[in-house]
Design a protein around this motif. Structure first.
Motif, short mmCIF file in Angstrom:
data_model
loop_
_atom_site.label_atom_id
_atom_site.label_comp_id
_atom_site.label_asym_id
_atom_site.label_seq_id
_atom_site.Cartn_x
_atom_site.Cartn_y
_atom_site.Cartn_z
N GLU A 98 45.08 39.87 21.71
CA GLU A 98 44.19 38.79 22.11
C GLU A 98 43.27 38.37 20.98
O GLU A 98 43.12 37.18 20.69
CB GLU A 98 43.39 39.24 23.33
N LEU A 103 48.56 34.46 40.48
CA LEU A 103 48.51 33.87 39.15
C LEU A 103 47.87 32.49 39.24
O LEU A 103 48.12 31.72 40.18
CB LEU A 103 49.93 33.73 38.58
N THR A 104 47.04 32.14 38.27
CA THR A 104 46.50 30.79 38.20
C THR A 104 47.58 29.85 37.67
O THR A 104 48.58 30.29 37.09
CB THR A 104 45.28 30.73 37.27
N ARG A 158 43.78 42.88 31.75
CA ARG A 158 44.41 41.68 32.30
C ARG A 158 45.90 41.65 32.02
O ARG A 158 46.69 41.18 32.85
CB ARG A 158 43.75 40.42 31.73
N HIS A 159 46.34 42.17 30.87
CA HIS A 159 47.76 42.20 30.55
C HIS A 159 48.55 42.95 31.62
O HIS A 159 49.61 42.51 32.06
CB HIS A 159 47.98 42.84 29.18
N ARG A 160 48.01 44.11 32.03
CA ARG A 160 48.69 44.93 33.02
C ARG A 160 48.81 44.17 34.36
O ARG A 160 49.85 44.20 35.02
CB ARG A 160 47.93 46.23 33.23
N GLN A 161 47.74 43.47 34.74
CA GLN A 161 47.76 42.71 35.99
C GLN A 161 48.77 41.56 35.91
O GLN A 161 49.54 41.34 36.84
CB GLN A 161 46.36 42.18 36.28
N LEU A 162 48.74 40.84 34.79
CA LEU A 162 49.66 39.72 34.62
C LEU A 162 51.11 40.19 34.65
O LEU A 162 51.96 39.59 35.31
CB LEU A 162 49.38 39.00 33.29
N GLU A 167 48.08 30.42 34.02
CA GLU A 167 48.85 31.63 33.71
C GLU A 167 50.34 31.42 33.96
O GLU A 167 51.18 31.93 33.21
CB GLU A 167 48.30 32.80 34.51
N THR A 204 47.72 38.80 25.30
CA THR A 204 46.72 39.28 26.25
C THR A 204 46.61 40.80 26.16
O THR A 204 47.61 41.49 26.01
CB THR A 204 47.10 38.89 27.68
N THR A 231 45.39 38.76 44.85
CA THR A 231 45.23 38.10 43.55
C THR A 231 46.53 37.40 43.16
O THR A 231 47.59 38.02 43.12
CB THR A 231 44.87 39.12 42.45
N THR A 238 45.48 28.60 27.92
CA THR A 238 45.57 29.99 28.37
C THR A 238 46.61 30.75 27.55
O THR A 238 47.71 30.26 27.33
CB THR A 238 45.95 30.04 29.86
#
Length: 396
Positions: A67, A217-218, A92-96, A221, A88, A215, A82
């Motif tokens: 990042e 993804l936006t 956040r990388h793990r979540q994505l 994203e 990333t 949660t 983004t």
């Protein structure tokens, strides 16, 4: 300047590599032996070339940040959008990645095999009677573009535009690259808006519904993943197929061996990834002052782990300059390592395996037209050829 006094008289190694981008390997060896950690004034970064050092860099996202390597670029060099999964850091990388994995599953990839075979046969049918083909133009380029476009639910008439955007984004053309990202984002946003109103059986619709504990993804994203899949997925598969056939042409006995024993193909593909790594180097930023080898590198400075050099390190690979499809173990770093291990690696392997299986089955021989000089793709980090004309001899 970052380099130490002992490096001030260092030869311009990157300039030499760029003079012969299809054969950087002698320079990689010299770099590993004499300058395993050195500062490139051309790229404003520390090049890391030994396997152990490269593995350390790509395995430690806290010390070597993806990042921050983007944030550190000079103003005006970065499109403000983004970041993709590639750029990333945790957490956040793990979540994505967890959210994306819900839609981009191993089953999704495996189920593509029949369609990939259909596409390959369709393109080969158009050239088989001619007795020759350009492997890149006629097969390696269109195949992954079609597969990715169909995964995303993109109509066939827009697929050539995908290819255009992808080529620009991996090229050195900075202004055109910025415009291509804007156009691509606008296009994908239009598709996302449509899928939100009317979901279909495609990857974008699946990404819109993926969630963990409420949660989602936006949109931004989702757009970033679409960009990553298009560019990285296309470039990796295209160049892996091209690199494989170029290497097989240089080693005719390998082509014959694979025809007789197609079960050896997965190992041969892994050796191609090691021998002619499609993505040659990465980019990271140091977050805390640290030492790599004998060099003290300060926080904020950029390091470029060179995967193509690590994959020919004599300390890990026996006779690394030899192309050996029986090499085992083959712990190459061609798809990275750790949390940033290439999310599209299974797709690239599948497309390459299916394409090569069909080529080996349909044709008795494939030989490069040596009168046509090889040209490297216009990129400082992608390894591949722009075209690869070959003669074909169909099996009787």
């Amino acid at each position: 300047m970052p380099p130490t006094a002992s490096q001030s008289s260092e030869p311009s190694l990157t300039a030499h590599i760029l003079k012969d981008p299809l054969n950087p390997f002698p320079w990689y060896r010299m770099m590993r032996e004499q300058y395993p950690v050195y500062y490139s004034r051309e790229f404003h970064s520390w090049f890391i070339t030994r396997y152990s050092d490269v593995q350390r860099v790509i395995n430690d996202p806290l010390l070597f940040s993806s990042e921050q390597s983007i944030r550190s670029r000079p103003a005006g060099r970065v499109q403000q959008t983004t970041r993709t999964l590639l750029w990333t850091d945790p957490p956040r990388h793990r979540q994505l990645r967890s959210l994306i994995n819900q839609a981009f599953t191993p089953r999704t990839i495996a189920n593509l095999a029949p369609r990939v075979a259909e596409i390959v046969h369709s393109h080969l049918d158009q050239v088989a009677s001619l007795g020759q083909m350009d492997v890149v133009k006629d097969l390696a380029n269109p195949l992954p573009i079609i597969v990715i476009a169909e995964l995303l639910g993109i109509p066939i008439q827009d697929q050539q535009q995908f290819k255009h955007w992808s080529d620009i984004i991996v090229s050195p053309a900075r202004l055109q690259k910025k415009q291509a990202v804007i156009e691509m984002n606008n296009y994908f946003q239009m598709v996302v808006d449509r899928r939100r109103q009317h979901a279909q059986d495609d990857l974008i619709s699946a990404l819109l519904t993926a969630h963990i504990e409420g949660t989602y993804l936006t949109d931004a994203e989702i757009l970033s993943f679409c960009r990553l899949l298009l560019v990285a997925g296309h470039e990796t598969s295209t160049n892996l197929i091209g690199n494989a056939l170029l290497t097989f042409d240089e080693h005719p006995s390998v082509f014959e061996e694979l025809q007789a024993q197609p079960e050896l193909l997965p190992g041969a593909i892994e050796e191609v990834i090691r021998y002619r790594t499609p993505i040659q180097r990465l980019r990271r930023a140091i977050t805390v002052d640290t030492w790599i080898g004998e060099h003290h590198i300060k926080a904020g400075e950029i390091v470029s782990p060179v995967l193509g050099a690590a994959n020919r390190d004599e300390t890990l690979f026996t006779k690394p300059e030899v192309f050996d499809i029986h090499r085992t173990p083959n712990r190459h770093l061609g798809f990275g390592h750790g949390i940033h291990f290439c999310i599209g690696s299974s797709l690239a392997r599948l497309e390459t395996k299916v394409a090569l299986e069909i080529l080996l089955t349909r044709f008795a021989s494939l030989k490069r037209i040596s009168e046509v000089p090889l040209q490297h793709v216009a990129s400082s980090f992608v390894y591949g050829v722009k075209s690869l004309p070959m003669t074909l001899q169909e099996r009787k």
